[in-house]
Design a protein around this motif. Sequence first.
Motif, mmCIF file in Angstrom:
data_model
loop_
_atom_site.group_PDB
_atom_site.id
_atom_site.type_symbol
_atom_site.label_atom_id
_atom_site.label_comp_id
_atom_site.label_asym_id
_atom_site.label_seq_id
_atom_site.Cartn_x
_atom_site.Cartn_y
_atom_site.Cartn_z
ATOM 1 N N SER A 1 0.835 -1.213 -0.045
ATOM 2 C CA SER A 1 0.039 0.023 -0.080
ATOM 3 C C SER A 1 0.816 1.169 0.142
ATOM 4 O O SER A 1 0.325 2.262 -0.549
ATOM 5 N N LYS B 1 -7.096 -2.012 2.696
ATOM 6 C CA LYS B 1 -6.843 -1.284 1.298
ATOM 7 C C LYS B 1 -7.122 0.132 1.355
ATOM 8 O O LYS B 1 -7.358 0.736 0.311
ATOM 9 N N GLN C 1 -4.618 2.218 -0.099
ATOM 10 C CA GLN C 1 -4.431 2.141 -1.511
ATOM 11 C C GLN C 1 -5.565 3.047 -2.099
ATOM 12 O O GLN C 1 -5.136 3.642 -3.089
#
Length: 135
Positions: free
Chosen positions: A71, A108, A111
């Motif tokens: 990430s 995530k 990200q």
Amino acid sequence: MLVAVASALAACGGPKGLTTTPPPVAQPGVADTDVVFDLLMAGDEGAATKRLKAIRKRDPMNATALLLSDSIGRDPTELLGPNSYPYAVRPGDTIVGLAQRFLGNRLKAYQLLRYNGLKAPAVLAPGQTLRIPQA
């Protein structure tokens, strides 16, 4: 005297009828990676990177640490894909909630922030348009 009694009890397995349950064993790295995630979401990438290095040194195959390292270090378009669709932020949406809903994993979120060119900590505004990667 007390030490002798404790030693005798320990040697014979303790008092009859009493069973002891061993304390739960913590999974290695779980709490550490939660701290790393919180640091990322607070915008402290430097501290998160430092902690990740320590976790990965101790446990090189820690899946959560690997995901969080990616990430930070890898291109979010490479991680999430080049195709996306627009999403209008609704009241109550958070980047963590959107990552869970659309990417299947709250971890995530960093990200998704980077995918959208945003910096942490991010406060989403209703009506704001985000790009959501297509699966």
